[in-house]
Enzyme design. Structure first.
Site, PDB file in Angstrom:
ATOM      1  N   SER A  10       0.937  -1.284   0.026  1.00 43.74           N
ATOM      2  CA  SER A  10       0.021   0.092   0.147  1.00 43.74           C
ATOM      3  C   SER A  10       0.914   1.157   0.007  1.00 43.74           C
ATOM      4  O   SER A  10       1.411   1.670   0.995  1.00 43.74           O
ATOM      5  CB  SER A  10      -0.819   0.126   1.099  1.00 43.74           C
ATOM      6  OG  SER A  10      -1.755   1.370   1.296  1.00 43.74           O
ATOM      7  N   HIS A  34      -0.601  -1.280  -4.868  1.00 46.61           N
ATOM      8  CA  HIS A  34      -1.882  -0.781  -4.449  1.00 46.61           C
ATOM      9  C   HIS A  34      -2.000   0.709  -3.819  1.00 46.61           C
ATOM     10  O   HIS A  34      -1.102   1.146  -3.021  1.00 46.61           O
ATOM     11  CB  HIS A  34      -2.418  -1.486  -3.105  1.00 46.61           C
ATOM     12  CG  HIS A  34      -3.474  -1.214  -2.397  1.00 46.61           C
ATOM     13  ND1 HIS A  34      -4.911  -2.044  -2.778  1.00 46.61           N
ATOM     14  CD2 HIS A  34      -4.172  -0.293  -1.633  1.00 46.61           C
ATOM     15  CE1 HIS A  34      -5.849  -1.294  -2.292  1.00 46.61           C
ATOM     16  NE2 HIS A  34      -5.562  -0.402  -1.492  1.00 46.61           N
ATOM     17  N   ASP A  36      -4.164   4.075  -3.117  1.00 44.78           N
ATOM     18  CA  ASP A  36      -5.364   4.419  -2.608  1.00 44.78           C
ATOM     19  C   ASP A  36      -5.605   5.793  -2.932  1.00 44.78           C
ATOM     20  O   ASP A  36      -5.064   6.687  -3.010  1.00 44.78           O
ATOM     21  CB  ASP A  36      -5.327   4.566  -1.104  1.00 44.78           C
ATOM     22  CG  ASP A  36      -5.492   3.222  -0.448  1.00 44.78           C
ATOM     23  OD1 ASP A  36      -6.439   2.350  -0.597  1.00 44.78           O
ATOM     24  OD2 ASP A  36      -4.477   2.764   0.469  1.00 44.78           O
ATOM     25  N   MET A  38      -8.680   8.591  -2.437  1.00 46.13           N
ATOM     26  CA  MET A  38      -9.857   9.149  -1.666  1.00 46.13           C
ATOM     27  C   MET A  38      -9.976  10.597  -1.854  1.00 46.13           C
ATOM     28  O   MET A  38      -9.318  11.397  -2.478  1.00 46.13           O
ATOM     29  CB  MET A  38      -9.345   9.200  -0.180  1.00 46.13           C
ATOM     30  CG  MET A  38      -8.586   7.736   0.245  1.00 46.13           C
ATOM     31  SD  MET A  38      -8.352   7.843   2.077  1.00 46.13           S
ATOM     32  CE  MET A  38      -7.241   6.319   2.202  1.00 46.13           C
ATOM     33  N   HIS A  67      -7.418   1.820  -5.753  1.00 44.39           N
ATOM     34  CA  HIS A  67      -8.553   1.572  -4.920  1.00 44.39           C
ATOM     35  C   HIS A  67      -9.284   2.786  -4.832  1.00 44.39           C
ATOM     36  O   HIS A  67      -8.651   3.847  -4.240  1.00 44.39           O
ATOM     37  CB  HIS A  67      -8.031   1.027  -3.569  1.00 44.39           C
ATOM     38  CG  HIS A  67      -9.182   0.874  -2.665  1.00 44.39           C
ATOM     39  ND1 HIS A  67      -8.832   0.550  -1.366  1.00 44.39           N
ATOM     40  CD2 HIS A  67     -10.538   0.998  -2.664  1.00 44.39           C
ATOM     41  CE1 HIS A  67      -9.934   0.522  -0.607  1.00 44.39           C
ATOM     42  NE2 HIS A  67     -10.765   0.883  -1.348  1.00 44.39           N
ATOM     43  N   MET A  69     -11.512   5.106  -3.089  1.00 52.00           N
ATOM     44  CA  MET A  69     -12.661   5.300  -2.218  1.00 52.00           C
ATOM     45  C   MET A  69     -13.085   6.809  -2.401  1.00 52.00           C
ATOM     46  O   MET A  69     -12.712   7.785  -1.690  1.00 52.00           O
ATOM     47  CB  MET A  69     -11.721   5.347  -0.762  1.00 52.00           C
ATOM     48  CG  MET A  69     -11.338   3.861  -0.361  1.00 52.00           C
ATOM     49  SD  MET A  69     -10.379   3.896   1.286  1.00 52.00           S
ATOM     50  CE  MET A  69      -8.993   3.650   0.472  1.00 52.00           C
ATOM     51  N   MET A 139     -12.695  -5.441   3.072  1.00 52.94           N
ATOM     52  CA  MET A 139     -11.992  -4.575   3.799  1.00 52.94           C
ATOM     53  C   MET A 139     -12.104  -5.157   5.224  1.00 52.94           C
ATOM     54  O   MET A 139     -13.239  -5.572   5.702  1.00 52.94           O
ATOM     55  CB  MET A 139     -12.770  -3.192   3.961  1.00 52.94           C
ATOM     56  CG  MET A 139     -12.748  -2.615   2.857  1.00 52.94           C
ATOM     57  SD  MET A 139     -10.869  -1.964   2.205  1.00 52.94           S
ATOM     58  CE  MET A 139     -10.559  -0.795   3.468  1.00 52.94           C
ATOM     59  N   ASP A 177      -7.630  -6.182   2.828  1.00 57.65           N
ATOM     60  CA  ASP A 177      -7.222  -4.871   2.899  1.00 57.65           C
ATOM     61  C   ASP A 177      -7.473  -4.353   4.354  1.00 57.65           C
ATOM     62  O   ASP A 177      -8.759  -4.107   4.703  1.00 57.65           O
ATOM     63  CB  ASP A 177      -7.688  -3.560   2.050  1.00 57.65           C
ATOM     64  CG  ASP A 177      -7.035  -2.326   2.147  1.00 57.65           C
ATOM     65  OD1 ASP A 177      -6.361  -2.271   2.931  1.00 57.65           O
ATOM     66  OD2 ASP A 177      -7.762  -1.492   1.196  1.00 57.65           O
ATOM     67  N   GLY A 178      -6.165  -4.172   5.065  1.00 54.51           N
ATOM     68  CA  GLY A 178      -6.455  -3.815   6.657  1.00 54.51           C
ATOM     69  C   GLY A 178      -5.899  -4.795   7.423  1.00 54.51           C
ATOM     70  O   GLY A 178      -6.384  -5.801   7.551  1.00 54.51           O
TER      71      GLY A 178
END
Length: 226
Positions: A10, A34, A36, A38, A67, A69, A139, A177-178
């Protein structure tokens, strides 16, 4: 010994001042990067962007999964394709009324398609289009922030997706993820995870030196899967 999963670092957790060094080191060792993205609306945070993807693409040879979001994922598809993304993953919760169109648009732009489900989103919400996606990301924390506590109830959800995939002879990857780290690796892979997204606790937080951090992660993973 359990099958070793693909690793997806990530990049919101990496040292951005060492982007070229860390991306170059990871290129031939991972499943994909990966990223992210947002919007500060769907989740109350802002992180990476299509521009970031275009810049890292200059040094990244491994595939890049973005990803989203974001509240309006359709607004990002063409921009990410132009930036060099290999896959776009959208949240099921943002696709009401447009899931099939989103998937078609992502594929038409030359990218693979991923689906992301939040902890409270049930399997039956997305079964009508699971045959159309390349990857499902489950998630195991609420989306939007790194470093949250692992939600152990998600192990049953991972197993449920794995069972559904087998029953219906589908081929999508199951990604987590997480809180993917040495405390959870074994349980996640045993439940059916094919891909683990590693961030602060799984990779980048082990050492400032990316080579040493990778070695620690590999040792932790091997011990968990033994």
């Amino acid at each position: 010994m359990m099958k070793s999963p693909l690793i997806a670092p990530s990049l919101m957790c990496m040292d951005l001042l060492r982007l070229e060094e860390q991306v170059s080191f990871l290129n031939d060792k991972i499943g994909y990067f990966h990223v992210d993205i947002m919007d500060g609306h769907y989740v109350p945070n802002l992180t990476l962007s299509p521009f970031f993807v275009s810049q890292m693409k200059r040094v990244a040879s491994a595939p890049i999964d973005c990803h989203l979001m974001v509240t309006n994922p359709q607004d990002y598809i063409s921009t990410l394709a132009d930036a060099g993304a290999s896959m776009v993953s959208f949240h099921a919760e943002t696709a009401n009324g447009q899931a099939f169109r989103l998937i078609d648009n992502i594929r038409s732009a030359g990218m693979k398609c991923g689906l992301v489900v939040n902890p409270e989103t049930q399997l039956d919400i997305v079964t009508l289009y699971l045959d159309r996606v390349d990857k499902v990301t489950i998630m195991t924390v609420d989306p939007g922030f790194a470093g949250q506590a692992f939600i152990s109830a998600m192990l049953k959800k991972i197993a449920a997706f794995a069972e559904y995939r087998q029953q219906h002879q589908l081929e999508f990857l199951i990604e987590v993820d997480g809180s993917c780290n040495k405390k959870t690796y074994g349980a996640l892979v045993e439940a059916g995870a094919d891909v683990l997204i590693v961030g602060s606790s799984g990779l980048f937080g082990h050492s400032e030196d990316i080579g040493e951090a990778w070695q620690i992660m590999q040792r932790d993973l091997a011990e968990a899967l033994a």
